[in-house]
Design a protein around this motif. Sequence first.
Motif, PDB file in Angstrom:
ATOM      1  N   ASN A 194       4.811  -4.971   7.757  1.00  0.00           N
ATOM      2  CA  ASN A 194       5.355  -4.571   6.459  1.00  0.00           C
ATOM      3  C   ASN A 194       5.044  -3.105   6.167  1.00  0.00           C
ATOM      4  O   ASN A 194       4.109  -2.531   6.736  1.00  0.00           O
ATOM      5  CB  ASN A 194       4.764  -5.461   5.367  1.00  0.00           C
ATOM      6  N   ARG A 195       5.814  -2.533   5.217  1.00  0.00           N
ATOM      7  CA  ARG A 195       5.635  -1.103   4.935  1.00  0.00           C
ATOM      8  C   ARG A 195       6.097  -0.798   3.510  1.00  0.00           C
ATOM      9  O   ARG A 195       7.042  -1.404   3.002  1.00  0.00           O
ATOM     10  CB  ARG A 195       6.453  -0.271   5.934  1.00  0.00           C
ATOM     11  N   VAL A 196       5.407   0.151   2.886  1.00  0.00           N
ATOM     12  CA  VAL A 196       5.839   0.680   1.601  1.00  0.00           C
ATOM     13  C   VAL A 196       5.894   2.194   1.717  1.00  0.00           C
ATOM     14  O   VAL A 196       4.992   2.827   2.279  1.00  0.00           O
ATOM     15  CB  VAL A 196       4.896   0.245   0.448  1.00  0.00           C
ATOM     16  N   THR A 197       6.982   2.783   1.204  1.00  0.00           N
ATOM     17  CA  THR A 197       7.208   4.231   1.307  1.00  0.00           C
ATOM     18  C   THR A 197       7.598   4.788  -0.053  1.00  0.00           C
ATOM     19  O   THR A 197       8.400   4.191  -0.775  1.00  0.00           O
ATOM     20  CB  THR A 197       8.330   4.543   2.325  1.00  0.00           C
ATOM     21  N   LYS A 198       7.037   5.933  -0.391  1.00  0.00           N
ATOM     22  CA  LYS A 198       7.369   6.617  -1.646  1.00  0.00           C
ATOM     23  C   LYS A 198       8.360   7.744  -1.379  1.00  0.00           C
ATOM     24  O   LYS A 198       8.157   8.573  -0.486  1.00  0.00           O
ATOM     25  CB  LYS A 198       6.100   7.177  -2.293  1.00  0.00           C
ATOM     26  N   LEU A 199       9.451   7.773  -2.146  1.00  0.00           N
ATOM     27  CA  LEU A 199      10.434   8.862  -2.091  1.00  0.00           C
ATOM     28  C   LEU A 199      10.509   9.532  -3.458  1.00  0.00           C
ATOM     29  O   LEU A 199      10.256   8.899  -4.488  1.00  0.00           O
ATOM     30  CB  LEU A 199      11.821   8.340  -1.698  1.00  0.00           C
ATOM     31  N   TRP A 200      10.874  10.818  -3.441  1.00  0.00           N
ATOM     32  CA  TRP A 200      11.019  11.593  -4.682  1.00  0.00           C
ATOM     33  C   TRP A 200      12.444  12.106  -4.785  1.00  0.00           C
ATOM     34  O   TRP A 200      13.039  12.503  -3.790  1.00  0.00           O
ATOM     35  CB  TRP A 200      10.026  12.763  -4.707  1.00  0.00           C
ATOM     36  N   GLN A 201      12.963  12.115  -6.004  1.00  0.00           N
ATOM     37  CA  GLN A 201      14.349  12.537  -6.199  1.00  0.00           C
ATOM     38  C   GLN A 201      14.478  13.343  -7.485  1.00  0.00           C
ATOM     39  O   GLN A 201      13.924  12.981  -8.523  1.00  0.00           O
ATOM     40  CB  GLN A 201      15.263  11.300  -6.272  1.00  0.00           C
ATOM     41  N   GLY A 202      15.216  14.456  -7.393  1.00  0.00           N
ATOM     42  CA  GLY A 202      15.508  15.250  -8.583  1.00  0.00           C
ATOM     43  C   GLY A 202      14.409  16.179  -9.022  1.00  0.00           C
ATOM     44  O   GLY A 202      14.438  16.681 -10.140  1.00  0.00           O
ATOM     45  N   ASP A 203      13.395  16.421  -8.165  1.00  0.00           N
ATOM     46  CA  ASP A 203      12.311  17.317  -8.539  1.00  0.00           C
ATOM     47  C   ASP A 203      12.013  18.243  -7.374  1.00  0.00           C
ATOM     48  O   ASP A 203      12.826  18.386  -6.458  1.00  0.00           O
ATOM     49  CB  ASP A 203      11.064  16.509  -8.936  1.00  0.00           C
ATOM     50  N   SER A 204      10.874  18.877  -7.402  1.00  0.00           N
ATOM     51  CA  SER A 204      10.449  19.724  -6.290  1.00  0.00           C
ATOM     52  C   SER A 204       9.005  19.377  -5.944  1.00  0.00           C
ATOM     53  O   SER A 204       8.253  18.845  -6.776  1.00  0.00           O
ATOM     54  CB  SER A 204      10.560  21.210  -6.649  1.00  0.00           C
ATOM     55  N   ALA A 205       8.606  19.692  -4.703  1.00  0.00           N
ATOM     56  CA  ALA A 205       7.255  19.363  -4.243  1.00  0.00           C
ATOM     57  C   ALA A 205       6.187  20.043  -5.087  1.00  0.00           C
ATOM     58  O   ALA A 205       5.065  19.538  -5.222  1.00  0.00           O
ATOM     59  CB  ALA A 205       7.104  19.762  -2.776  1.00  0.00           C
ATOM     60  N   SER A 206       6.516  21.188  -5.672  1.00  0.00           N
ATOM     61  CA  SER A 206       5.517  21.933  -6.436  1.00  0.00           C
ATOM     62  C   SER A 206       5.230  21.320  -7.804  1.00  0.00           C
ATOM     63  O   SER A 206       4.197  21.611  -8.414  1.00  0.00           O
ATOM     64  CB  SER A 206       5.988  23.383  -6.618  1.00  0.00           C
ATOM     65  N   THR A 207       6.142  20.466  -8.308  1.00  0.00           N
ATOM     66  CA  THR A 207       5.966  19.921  -9.657  1.00  0.00           C
ATOM     67  C   THR A 207       5.566  18.445  -9.657  1.00  0.00           C
ATOM     68  O   THR A 207       5.133  17.936 -10.682  1.00  0.00           O
ATOM     69  CB  THR A 207       7.266  20.066 -10.465  1.00  0.00           C
ATOM     70  N   ARG A 208       5.689  17.767  -8.531  1.00  0.00           N
ATOM     71  CA  ARG A 208       5.387  16.336  -8.510  1.00  0.00           C
ATOM     72  C   ARG A 208       3.885  16.094  -8.353  1.00  0.00           C
ATOM     73  O   ARG A 208       3.138  16.971  -7.913  1.00  0.00           O
ATOM     74  CB  ARG A 208       6.146  15.648  -7.382  1.00  0.00           C
ATOM     75  N   PRO A 209       3.399  14.903  -8.699  1.00  0.00           N
ATOM     76  CA  PRO A 209       1.968  14.579  -8.515  1.00  0.00           C
ATOM     77  C   PRO A 209       1.552  14.671  -7.050  1.00  0.00           C
ATOM     78  O   PRO A 209       2.379  14.509  -6.146  1.00  0.00           O
ATOM     79  CB  PRO A 209       1.881  13.137  -9.035  1.00  0.00           C
ATOM     80  N   GLN A 210       0.276  14.882  -6.822  1.00  0.00           N
ATOM     81  CA  GLN A 210      -0.239  14.986  -5.467  1.00  0.00           C
ATOM     82  C   GLN A 210      -0.345  13.633  -4.778  1.00  0.00           C
ATOM     83  O   GLN A 210      -0.383  13.548  -3.548  1.00  0.00           O
ATOM     84  CB  GLN A 210      -1.619  15.653  -5.488  1.00  0.00           C
ATOM     85  N   GLN A 270      10.170  -3.123  13.047  1.00  0.00           N
ATOM     86  CA  GLN A 270       9.866  -3.279  11.623  1.00  0.00           C
ATOM     87  C   GLN A 270      10.478  -4.602  11.169  1.00  0.00           C
ATOM     88  O   GLN A 270      11.498  -4.663  10.491  1.00  0.00           O
ATOM     89  CB  GLN A 270      10.441  -2.103  10.813  1.00  0.00           C
ATOM     90  N   ASP A 271       9.837  -5.715  11.589  1.00  0.00           N
ATOM     91  CA  ASP A 271      10.404  -7.030  11.351  1.00  0.00           C
ATOM     92  C   ASP A 271       9.820  -7.719  10.120  1.00  0.00           C
ATOM     93  O   ASP A 271       9.931  -8.928   9.966  1.00  0.00           O
ATOM     94  CB  ASP A 271      10.211  -7.931  12.580  1.00  0.00           C
ATOM     95  N   GLY A 272       9.187  -6.962   9.231  1.00  0.00           N
ATOM     96  CA  GLY A 272       8.652  -7.519   7.991  1.00  0.00           C
ATOM     97  C   GLY A 272       9.398  -6.956   6.793  1.00  0.00           C
ATOM     98  O   GLY A 272      10.559  -6.569   6.880  1.00  0.00           O
ATOM     99  N   MET A 273       8.713  -6.913   5.658  1.00  0.00           N
ATOM    100  CA  MET A 273       9.316  -6.397   4.428  1.00  0.00           C
ATOM    101  C   MET A 273       9.120  -4.886   4.341  1.00  0.00           C
ATOM    102  O   MET A 273       8.042  -4.365   4.652  1.00  0.00           O
ATOM    103  CB  MET A 273       8.689  -7.068   3.207  1.00  0.00           C
ATOM    104  N   ASP A 274      10.183  -4.219   3.934  1.00  0.00           N
ATOM    105  CA  ASP A 274      10.167  -2.760   3.814  1.00  0.00           C
ATOM    106  C   ASP A 274      10.480  -2.411   2.361  1.00  0.00           C
ATOM    107  O   ASP A 274      11.579  -2.669   1.864  1.00  0.00           O
ATOM    108  CB  ASP A 274      11.217  -2.151   4.756  1.00  0.00           C
ATOM    109  N   PHE A 275       9.499  -1.819   1.663  1.00  0.00           N
ATOM    110  CA  PHE A 275       9.656  -1.440   0.258  1.00  0.00           C
ATOM    111  C   PHE A 275       9.809   0.084   0.154  1.00  0.00           C
ATOM    112  O   PHE A 275       8.998   0.825   0.713  1.00  0.00           O
ATOM    113  CB  PHE A 275       8.448  -1.870  -0.564  1.00  0.00           C
ATOM    114  N   THR A 276      10.832   0.517  -0.561  1.00  0.00           N
ATOM    115  CA  THR A 276      11.027   1.940  -0.832  1.00  0.00           C
ATOM    116  C   THR A 276      10.936   2.159  -2.331  1.00  0.00           C
ATOM    117  O   THR A 276      11.764   1.653  -3.089  1.00  0.00           O
ATOM    118  CB  THR A 276      12.388   2.435  -0.317  1.00  0.00           C
TER     119      THR A 276
END
Length: 332
Positions: A194-210, A270-276
């Motif tokens: 299984n896997r969980v992945t964080k994506l960011w949209q509509g912002d920039s790397a300099s303004t998002r949380p660390q 990747q034969d388990g659950m994939d969370f985005t």
Amino acid sequence: MTRRETKPFGSAGRVLVAVAVLLAAVLAAVPATARAQVGIARGTVCSLEVEKCPAEGQGFHLALVARMDAAGKLTAVPALEDAVTETGIDPATFSEATDAQTLSAAASSYLGYVASGKGSFDEKDATVAGGKASFAGLEPGMYLLTADPATVGGSTYTALPNLVIVSRVDGSTYATDCQVEAKFEVRPAETQHNRVTKLWQGDSASTRPQSVQVAIYNGDQLYQEVTLDASNNWTFAWDGEGNWSVREKDVPAGYTCSVLMTRGDSESGQDGMDFTLTNTAPTGKHENPRTPGSISNTGDPTSPVVPAALLCAGGVLVLLGLAGRRREEGRA
């Protein structure tokens, strides 16, 4: 005394008849829900039967996420308020006309909130017997439907979460005894990755949380809390079969968080659950995907069709009146 001769309808009369027919047709085309509202009686009790369940003994679960008023409008229960705020998905935008894809996407985003708030959503459980799982004593509203994975004969049956609305519109009444077909993914029994992945949209790397904190649940039990950041490429993986869900803790101010839940395959490893988990900054200059819960408004009694038809008919009558007056003046 001169007897006035009565003549059959002229062209003006025929036009008047045509206008009357047009108005009758337009009014007949207005949906029944716009002419007569259906009300749900106080104290109405509903039931739900999950059909076509292949694994005997599999556990199904319902959690009330929104209540339904007498007019059929949905309102989120207090325990779902954080989910509405942090995901931007409001049950008030859903109805019986909402498509299955929209409901499924919203269910994936609500799942972690319901898992972490066990006991706050008027939960009910049922076990599959004879290919069916039955729930009784339900108040009208919208429920999150989930199931435990079940392994039978070397195959694992996994039902993805979904949102179910009861009672349901049936012509001019509400049907309180409802059915839904279970949708399963069937795979050979094997170790899940299984896997969980964080994506960011509509912002920039300099303004998002660390970093962000994500809680992983197996059913309603907390499995692990993990930190996602640039050092782990905003991804965490773990092995094992379970009724998995995830929830981002303390969604950053100015963002909404949606969850996409998919299942991989053994060929890709990747034969388990994939969370985005996608954090979106609403003020960002980007093209928004379709917002879950956005549906077309059907059966609206304030539809512009009727006023427009009446306006057109009125214009025709005015013109006919002016034409008739000119003919009378011409005879004088």
